[in-house]
Enzyme design. Structure first.
Site, PDB file in Angstrom:
ATOM      1  N   ASP A 285      90.719  59.646  14.664  1.00 37.25           N
ATOM      2  CA  ASP A 285      91.906  59.106  15.275  1.00 37.25           C
ATOM      3  C   ASP A 285      91.923  57.614  15.741  1.00 37.25           C
ATOM      4  O   ASP A 285      90.947  57.242  16.231  1.00 37.25           O
ATOM      5  CB  ASP A 285      92.454  59.683  16.606  1.00 37.25           C
ATOM      6  CG  ASP A 285      93.836  59.473  17.214  1.00 37.25           C
ATOM      7  OD1 ASP A 285      94.836  59.509  16.392  1.00 37.25           O
ATOM      8  OD2 ASP A 285      94.051  58.960  18.173  1.00 37.25           O
ATOM      9  N   GLU A 327      91.819  57.956  10.297  1.00 31.56           N
ATOM     10  CA  GLU A 327      93.422  57.377  10.461  1.00 31.56           C
ATOM     11  C   GLU A 327      93.325  55.836  10.599  1.00 31.56           C
ATOM     12  O   GLU A 327      92.958  55.511  11.777  1.00 31.56           O
ATOM     13  CB  GLU A 327      93.827  57.858  11.517  1.00 31.56           C
ATOM     14  CG  GLU A 327      95.425  58.149  11.740  1.00 31.56           C
ATOM     15  CD  GLU A 327      95.950  57.503  13.165  1.00 31.56           C
ATOM     16  OE1 GLU A 327      97.028  57.402  13.208  1.00 31.56           O
ATOM     17  OE2 GLU A 327      95.217  57.090  13.837  1.00 31.56           O
TER      18      GLU A 327
HETATM   19  C1  GLC Z   1      96.949  58.021  16.446  1.00 29.34           C
HETATM   20  C2  GLC Z   1      98.102  59.339  16.521  1.00 29.34           C
HETATM   21  C3  GLC Z   1      99.339  58.860  17.540  1.00 29.34           C
HETATM   22  C4  GLC Z   1      98.738  58.720  18.885  1.00 29.34           C
HETATM   23  C5  GLC Z   1      97.649  57.459  18.853  1.00 29.34           C
HETATM   24  C6  GLC Z   1      97.000  57.350  20.027  1.00 29.34           C
HETATM   25  O1  GLC Z   1      97.774  57.021  16.026  1.00 29.34           O
HETATM   26  O2  GLC Z   1      98.505  59.373  15.386  1.00 29.34           O
HETATM   27  O3  GLC Z   1     100.230  60.070  17.630  1.00 29.34           O
HETATM   28  O4  GLC Z   1      99.659  58.417  19.573  1.00 29.34           O
HETATM   29  O5  GLC Z   1      96.572  57.949  17.799  1.00 29.34           O
HETATM   30  O6  GLC Z   1      95.756  58.171  20.365  1.00 29.34           O
END
Ligand code: GLC
Length: 647
Positions: A285, A327
């Site tokens: 993430d 991500e």
């Molecule tokens: C990522 C997640 C999102 C979250 C962020 C902080 O972007 O997809 O939903 O708010 O991380 O962890």
């Protein structure tokens, strides 16, 4: 999960060791596996670790722990590792279909998800992304992305044992399981954060603590804001601790300090712990944010790549069957480096985020020019790179488009973003969409957008107004978008509920913990009553579901859809119509997609033979093809004129 028709793999999974092998022999071979994997990477791993931390003791500890996690890994997972090592392309097949779901929304808890596996199998899903399920504080959870214990499941969702049961049950059905690894920050209620807050220096050094505003102010000068409206700024003042703490996301999400090797080591142990629960795909993430450097924008710094590369090597040593999904919600030139190089790979898979945003831009403008360019960029990348393609996910749509390109056609960033937001709000551009803005920033006038696929396509509005003609169009648009998305190279991911056209859920406004965050608009609970309606082929759900399943079955049975097929676009000389081609192992497929609501002609002229429309079975020529409004074709070249001539 391994390609379902690969019988050898299945055999290996179910018979983890030859029947006559003695336990001591087994552990000797296992030891060798570890050693062989470790030897492959040890020079580079040590080099990178020492470059970053210059700490031999911590490195030795890391390797010891890797061994311990390897030992702890169960035999079934080890067998799966071996079979995937032998078949490293296992996740690049055309049978892969992911679905992301919130456990509570989908089925109450982990046990509930297990009970619903047959529904997923029936829906052709063979990879599920379980949205964050680790312990978090109600009301301060950011949808679970503020983890207070990396080794405990939220009580309402079940236990670690339930998770292991579920991953085992999934593996039996050749289904992979993905989970988030939220490594940029912990919750303010994590044990480390609590100790740091109480003034324990050892733990304070795991975060970014400052007793005055000087350095925080310096950071603020160069670091953009993630949540400018819902959580402005990058620091939070802790009144009780008399310190500022860095909080790039919400004030209760404290950024971890990866300059401290203790943080890196401990987070790797958490990562391996999750992998050993049977997780196949680990979504790292918010990875671009993990390294901070004063005077920079604290995004995508070189040290981030060092860390991801180390994670890749560690997973190849301990759990080589596990994939890393990064991500990286950034512009394309920042995304691609997270694949690493062919010799030194980082992530196995990344989200195709710019293509996703460009797709919705194309819906709003009915002009495929930018999308075609974007697909050309992706198609030119090495075929080893695997993208996750999607229309919607749990987050907002950020309008990260190529504005330099758009400017050439007179579309300037601020007014264009406003048009896109107005279009999807349903107030401009002859739109039937329904949705809401996200994080509107009055200073930059920037806003992102929320809503489900079905609502953005007009299904919500048509249903509400009881307008059957509009419904027909909305369903066509929804299906056309999926057909186009399934044709992209990589792995398609559905957002749970999209398969039955689930619309926005406005009940979040009644929840004090959620009402400020419009992403909850598209995070509604799965409506199982509506899911039952798929039995009625005339219902909205039935029409959508069956058409989608037809596409998915075709996708699985035609090799041209494999991830590493040749892929290209063709000019159609028609603004609203996109044409994509794919070729693999003697099979050629053309996809023609009409992004406008009016009938159009794709001015292509493919004279290589006769085509058949895969959906209807009708024979066609791929020349001057008429496409109804929001319609599409998947055309397969039936025979080659040249080949025919030879016979
Ligand atoms: C990522 C997640 C999102 C979250 C962020 C902080 O972007 O997809 O939903 O708010 O991380 O962890």
């Amino acid at each position: 999960m391994a390609k379902s028709n690969n019988k050898t793999d299945q055999k290996t999974v179910r018979q983890p060791m030859p029947a006559k092998e003695k336990p001591e022999q087994r552990s000797a071979t296992e030891e060798q596996h570890f050693q062989k994997r470790f030897e492959k990477h040890m020079d580079e791993l040590r080099w990178l670790y020492m470059e970053l931390y210059d700490n031999g003791d911590m490195y030795a500890e890391l390797i010891e722990q890797c061994k311990a996690f390897y030992k702890e890994r169960n035999n079934e997972l080890k067998a799966l590792d071996l079979s995937r090592e032998k078949n490293p392309g296992w996740y690049k097949q055309n049978d892969m279909l992911g679905m992301m779901l919130y456990i509570d929304n989908f089925a109450g808890n982990l046990k509930g998800v297990q009970e619903k596996l047959d529904y997923l199998v029936k829906s052709n899903v063979n990879y599920i992304h379980l949205m964050p399920f680790l312990d978090t504080t109600e009301g301060k959870s950011d949808g679970g992305y503020a983890v207070s214990d990396f080794r405990k499941v939220q009580e309402k969702l079940g236990t670690m044992e339930d998770l292991e049961q579920l991953t085992m049950a999934c593996h039996k059905k050749d289904m992979s399981v993905c989970c988030d690894f939220v490594m940029n920050h912990t919750s303010a209620d994590h044990d480390w954060a609590k100790k740091a807050r109480s003034g324990d220096g050892e733990y304070m050094s795991r975060y970014f603590f400052y007793d005055n505003a000087e350095i925080p102010n310096q950071y603020e000068r160069t670091v953009p804001q993630v949540f400018p409206a819902t959580a402005p700024g990058n620091f939070t003042w802790l009144e009780d601790a008399h310190h500022y703490v860095m909080t790039s996301f919400y004030p209760y999400q404290w950024d971890l300090n990866y300059r401290n090797p203790r943080v890196f080591n401990e987070m790797i142990y958490n990562f391996l712990y999750l992998a050993n629960r049977g997780i196949d795909i680990i979504r790292i993430d918010a990875v671009p944010y993990i390294w901070k450097e004063l005077g920079t924008n604290c995004r995508n710094l070189p040290q981030v790549h060092t860390i991801v590369r180390m994670m890749r090597m560690i997973s190849e040593i301990v759990c080589p069957g596990v994939l890393l999904l990064g991500e990286v919600v950034m512009e394309p030139e920042r995304v691609v480096p997270y694949f690493g190089t062919i010799e030194k790979p980082e992530c196995h898979m990344l989200y195709n985020v710019t293509t996703m945003a460009t797709t919705w831009h194309t819906v709003a403008t009915r002009d495929v020019k930018l999308l075609k360019q974007q697909l050309d960029i992706i198609n030119a990348l090495p075929k080893e790179y695997v993208f996750l393609n999607y229309l919607r996910c749990h987050d907002d749509i950020g309008w990260g488009l190529d504005y330099d390109m758009l400017a050439k056609d007179g579309m300037l960033e601020i007014p264009h973003k406003k048009y896109l937001n107005d279009y999807f709000l349903g107030i401009a551009g002859d739109s039937n969409s329904r949705g809401e803005l996200y994080n509107y920033d009055p200073v930059t006038q920037d806003a992102r957008f929320c809503g489900t696929t079905a609502s953005l396509c007009g299904i919500e509005k048509a249903g509400f107004e009881g307008d059957e003609q509009a419904m027909e169009k909305a369903i066509d648009l929804d299906i056309m978008l999926h057909a186009y998305m399934f044709m992209q190279s990589g792995i398609p991911i559905l957002y749970s509920g999209d398969e039955i056209g689930q619309v926005n859920d406005y009940t979040y406004k009644e929840d004090v913990h959620k009402r400020e965050d419009s992403r909850y608009l598209h995070r509604g609970a799965m409506n199982w009553d509506n899911a039952k309606k798929v039995a009625d082929s005339q219902s909205v759900e039935g029409r959508l579901y069956h058409r989608l399943q037809t596409l998915l079955k075709l996708r699985k049975s035609h090799p041209a859809f494999v991830s590493n097929a040749d892929a290209w676009t063709l000019p159609t000389y028609e603004q609203g119509v996109l044409c994509m081609g794919r070729y693999y192992d003697g099979e050629k497929i053309l996809g023609i997609f009409n992004f406008s609501e009016y009938n159009k002609t794709a001015w292509i002229h493919e004279t290589d033979g006769e085509y058949v429309d895969l959906i209807t079975g009708n024979k066609m020529t791929a020349s001057g093809v008429n496409v109804p409004g929001y319609g599409f074709y998947w055309l397969r070249l039936e025979y080659d004129v040249v080949d025919q001539g030879k016979e």
